[in-house]
Design a protein around this motif. Sequence first.
Motif, PDB file in Angstrom:
ATOM      1  N   VAL A   1      42.889   4.752  -4.823  1.00 49.40           N
ATOM      2  CA  VAL A   1      41.695   5.005  -5.620  1.00 49.40           C
ATOM      3  C   VAL A   1      40.478   4.511  -4.848  1.00 49.40           C
ATOM      4  CG1 VAL A   1      40.522   4.571  -7.785  1.00 49.40           C
ATOM      5  CG2 VAL A   1      43.010   4.804  -7.744  1.00 49.40           C
ATOM      6  N   ALA A   2      39.470   5.349  -4.779  1.00 51.40           N
ATOM      7  CA  ALA A   2      38.272   5.022  -4.015  1.00 51.40           C
ATOM      8  C   ALA A   2      37.061   4.844  -4.908  1.00 51.40           C
ATOM      9  CB  ALA A   2      37.990   6.124  -3.005  1.00 51.40           C
ATOM     10  N   SER A   3      36.196   3.957  -4.497  1.00 52.25           N
ATOM     11  CA  SER A   3      34.901   3.836  -5.145  1.00 52.25           C
ATOM     12  C   SER A   3      33.918   4.713  -4.393  1.00 52.25           C
ATOM     13  CB  SER A   3      34.435   2.383  -5.125  1.00 52.25           C
ATOM     14  OG  SER A   3      34.243   1.964  -3.777  1.00 52.25           O
ATOM     15  N   GLY A   4      32.821   5.043  -5.046  1.00 52.78           N
ATOM     16  CA  GLY A   4      31.813   5.828  -4.348  1.00 52.78           C
ATOM     17  C   GLY A   4      31.796   7.275  -4.793  1.00 52.78           C
ATOM     18  N   ARG A   5      30.595   7.772  -5.042  1.00 50.73           N
ATOM     19  CA  ARG A   5      30.461   9.124  -5.575  1.00 50.73           C
ATOM     20  C   ARG A   5      30.692  10.194  -4.527  1.00 50.73           C
ATOM     21  NH1 ARG A   5      24.657   8.669  -8.197  1.00 50.73           N
ATOM     22  NH2 ARG A   5      24.379   7.474  -6.277  1.00 50.73           N
ATOM     23  N   THR A   6      30.718   9.819  -3.246  1.00 52.58           N
ATOM     24  CA  THR A   6      30.869  10.819  -2.196  1.00 52.58           C
ATOM     25  C   THR A   6      32.275  10.868  -1.623  1.00 52.58           C
ATOM     26  OG1 THR A   6      30.149   9.249  -0.497  1.00 52.58           O
ATOM     27  CG2 THR A   6      28.450  10.611  -1.549  1.00 52.58           C
ATOM     28  N   PHE A   7      33.238  10.335  -2.352  1.00 55.42           N
ATOM     29  CA  PHE A   7      34.599  10.279  -1.840  1.00 55.42           C
ATOM     30  C   PHE A   7      35.118  11.651  -1.463  1.00 55.42           C
ATOM     31  CE2 PHE A   7      38.699   8.772  -1.005  1.00 55.42           C
ATOM     32  CZ  PHE A   7      39.642   9.513  -1.711  1.00 55.42           C
ATOM     33  N   SER A   8      34.695  12.668  -2.174  1.00 51.71           N
ATOM     34  CA  SER A   8      35.189  14.014  -1.908  1.00 51.71           C
ATOM     35  C   SER A   8      34.813  14.516  -0.519  1.00 51.71           C
ATOM     36  CB  SER A   8      34.678  14.988  -2.969  1.00 51.71           C
ATOM     37  OG  SER A   8      33.260  15.023  -2.946  1.00 51.71           O
ATOM     38  N   THR A   9      33.869  13.868   0.126  1.00 47.72           N
ATOM     39  CA  THR A   9      33.451  14.290   1.464  1.00 47.72           C
ATOM     40  C   THR A   9      34.260  13.615   2.579  1.00 47.72           C
ATOM     41  OG1 THR A   9      31.772  12.565   1.660  1.00 47.72           O
ATOM     42  CG2 THR A   9      31.112  14.637   0.624  1.00 47.72           C
ATOM     43  N   TYR A  10      35.176  12.742   2.218  1.00 52.56           N
ATOM     44  CA  TYR A  10      35.945  11.981   3.197  1.00 52.56           C
ATOM     45  C   TYR A  10      37.344  12.564   3.389  1.00 52.56           C
ATOM     46  CZ  TYR A  10      32.474   8.241   3.157  1.00 52.56           C
ATOM     47  OH  TYR A  10      31.321   7.514   3.286  1.00 52.56           O
ATOM     48  N   ALA A  11      37.797  12.528   4.622  1.00 51.64           N
ATOM     49  CA  ALA A  11      39.207  12.747   4.897  1.00 51.64           C
ATOM     50  C   ALA A  11      39.941  11.432   4.638  1.00 51.64           C
ATOM     51  CB  ALA A  11      39.406  13.188   6.336  1.00 51.64           C
ATOM     52  N   VAL A  12      41.161  11.528   4.180  1.00 54.47           N
ATOM     53  CA  VAL A  12      41.935  10.338   3.832  1.00 54.47           C
ATOM     54  C   VAL A  12      43.291  10.385   4.518  1.00 54.47           C
ATOM     55  CG1 VAL A  12      42.985   9.021   1.961  1.00 54.47           C
ATOM     56  CG2 VAL A  12      40.758  10.108   1.624  1.00 54.47           C
ATOM     57  N   GLY A  13      43.684   9.251   5.014  1.00 54.33           N
ATOM     58  CA  GLY A  13      44.994   9.158   5.654  1.00 54.33           C
ATOM     59  C   GLY A  13      45.817   8.036   5.063  1.00 54.33           C
ATOM     60  N   TRP A  14      47.120   8.185   5.159  1.00 58.09           N
ATOM     61  CA  TRP A  14      48.063   7.109   4.827  1.00 58.09           C
ATOM     62  C   TRP A  14      48.693   6.635   6.135  1.00 58.09           C
ATOM     63  CZ3 TRP A  14      48.783   4.553   0.350  1.00 58.09           C
ATOM     64  CH2 TRP A  14      48.326   5.138  -0.834  1.00 58.09           C
ATOM     65  N   PHE A  15      48.787   5.330   6.271  1.00 51.93           N
ATOM     66  CA  PHE A  15      49.412   4.706   7.418  1.00 51.93           C
ATOM     67  C   PHE A  15      50.402   3.663   6.904  1.00 51.93           C
ATOM     68  CE2 PHE A  15      46.576   6.254  10.797  1.00 51.93           C
ATOM     69  CZ  PHE A  15      45.541   6.758  10.030  1.00 51.93           C
ATOM     70  N   ARG A  16      51.287   3.219   7.774  1.00 56.34           N
ATOM     71  CA  ARG A  16      52.215   2.173   7.370  1.00 56.34           C
ATOM     72  C   ARG A  16      52.477   1.241   8.536  1.00 56.34           C
ATOM     73  NH1 ARG A  16      57.774   5.766   6.558  1.00 56.34           N
ATOM     74  NH2 ARG A  16      58.214   6.134   8.782  1.00 56.34           N
ATOM     75  N   GLN A  17      52.848   0.025   8.194  1.00 59.15           N
ATOM     76  CA  GLN A  17      53.185  -0.960   9.207  1.00 59.15           C
ATOM     77  C   GLN A  17      54.393  -1.757   8.747  1.00 59.15           C
ATOM     78  OE1 GLN A  17      50.012  -3.608  10.416  1.00 59.15           O
ATOM     79  NE2 GLN A  17      51.005  -3.958  12.385  1.00 59.15           N
ATOM     80  N   ALA A  18      55.444  -1.653   9.514  1.00 62.75           N
ATOM     81  CA  ALA A  18      56.663  -2.406   9.236  1.00 62.75           C
ATOM     82  C   ALA A  18      56.607  -3.730   9.986  1.00 62.75           C
ATOM     83  CB  ALA A  18      57.883  -1.597   9.668  1.00 62.75           C
ATOM     84  N   PRO A  19      57.363  -4.727   9.541  1.00 60.02           N
ATOM     85  CA  PRO A  19      57.349  -6.031  10.218  1.00 60.02           C
ATOM     86  C   PRO A  19      57.701  -5.893  11.691  1.00 60.02           C
ATOM     87  CG  PRO A  19      58.457  -6.202   8.112  1.00 60.02           C
ATOM     88  CD  PRO A  19      58.208  -4.746   8.336  1.00 60.02           C
ATOM     89  N   GLY A  20      56.873  -6.484  12.535  1.00 57.97           N
ATOM     90  CA  GLY A  20      57.141  -6.464  13.959  1.00 57.97           C
ATOM     91  C   GLY A  20      56.814  -5.168  14.658  1.00 57.97           C
ATOM     92  N   LYS A  21      56.248  -4.217  13.919  1.00 59.90           N
ATOM     93  CA  LYS A  21      55.926  -2.919  14.513  1.00 59.90           C
ATOM     94  C   LYS A  21      54.435  -2.620  14.379  1.00 59.90           C
ATOM     95  CE  LYS A  21      60.454  -0.779  13.769  1.00 59.90           C
ATOM     96  NZ  LYS A  21      61.166   0.422  13.244  1.00 59.90           N
ATOM     97  N   GLU A  22      53.986  -1.692  15.196  1.00 61.16           N
ATOM     98  CA  GLU A  22      52.599  -1.292  15.115  1.00 61.16           C
ATOM     99  C   GLU A  22      52.370  -0.374  13.917  1.00 61.16           C
ATOM    100  OE1 GLU A  22      51.446  -1.489  19.880  1.00 61.16           O
ATOM    101  OE2 GLU A  22      51.288   0.392  18.780  1.00 61.16           O
ATOM    102  N   ARG A  23      51.141  -0.339  13.487  1.00 65.18           N
ATOM    103  CA  ARG A  23      50.788   0.557  12.406  1.00 65.18           C
ATOM    104  C   ARG A  23      50.940   2.000  12.868  1.00 65.18           C
ATOM    105  NH1 ARG A  23      45.099  -0.718  10.327  1.00 65.18           N
ATOM    106  NH2 ARG A  23      44.482   0.343  12.267  1.00 65.18           N
ATOM    107  N   GLU A  24      51.478   2.852  11.996  1.00 64.19           N
ATOM    108  CA  GLU A  24      51.683   4.243  12.383  1.00 64.19           C
ATOM    109  C   GLU A  24      51.154   5.190  11.322  1.00 64.19           C
ATOM    110  OE1 GLU A  24      55.846   5.113  12.839  1.00 64.19           O
ATOM    111  OE2 GLU A  24      56.307   4.712  10.733  1.00 64.19           O
ATOM    112  N   PHE A  25      50.782   6.352  11.776  1.00 65.64           N
ATOM    113  CA  PHE A  25      50.277   7.402  10.896  1.00 65.64           C
ATOM    114  C   PHE A  25      51.404   7.961  10.045  1.00 65.64           C
ATOM    115  CE2 PHE A  25      47.947  11.045   9.561  1.00 65.64           C
ATOM    116  CZ  PHE A  25      48.793  12.132   9.666  1.00 65.64           C
TER     117      PHE A  25
END
Length: 119
Positions: free
Chosen positions: A23-47
């Motif tokens: 959930v995002a704040s801000g009235r212009t959220f619709s103009t943003y691209a959004v991504g999900w990323f994850r980070q497991a223990p001991g690993k780098e963050r990944e797309f």
Amino acid sequence: QVQLVESGGGLVQAGGSLRLSCVASGRTFSTYAVGWFRQAPGKEREFVASIIKNSGYRSYADSVKGRSTISRDNAKNTVYLQMNSLKPEDTAVYYCAAKLESENEYGYWGQGTQVTVSS
């Protein structure tokens, strides 16, 4: 300025499903691209997945393709990540991030939500 808050994580057995919300704040959220990323223990963050402002293009990492769906409801300032057929290797902290489509990097990040998949 955009602030992001993730929710929906938890403990689930392998083969189960979860739906993460961002959930995002801000009235212009619709103009943003959004991504999900994850980070497991001991690993780098990944797309994991991304969606552009009008939902016309979605992208997925090979590791989740076919098992996950990203969607958005701009009226609710919310982006979802539906994850099915979860595997233990999906265990990670999941973050959503936002950027204007003209930008190269995601500049806004949430605090993350923990997903744990037991075998």
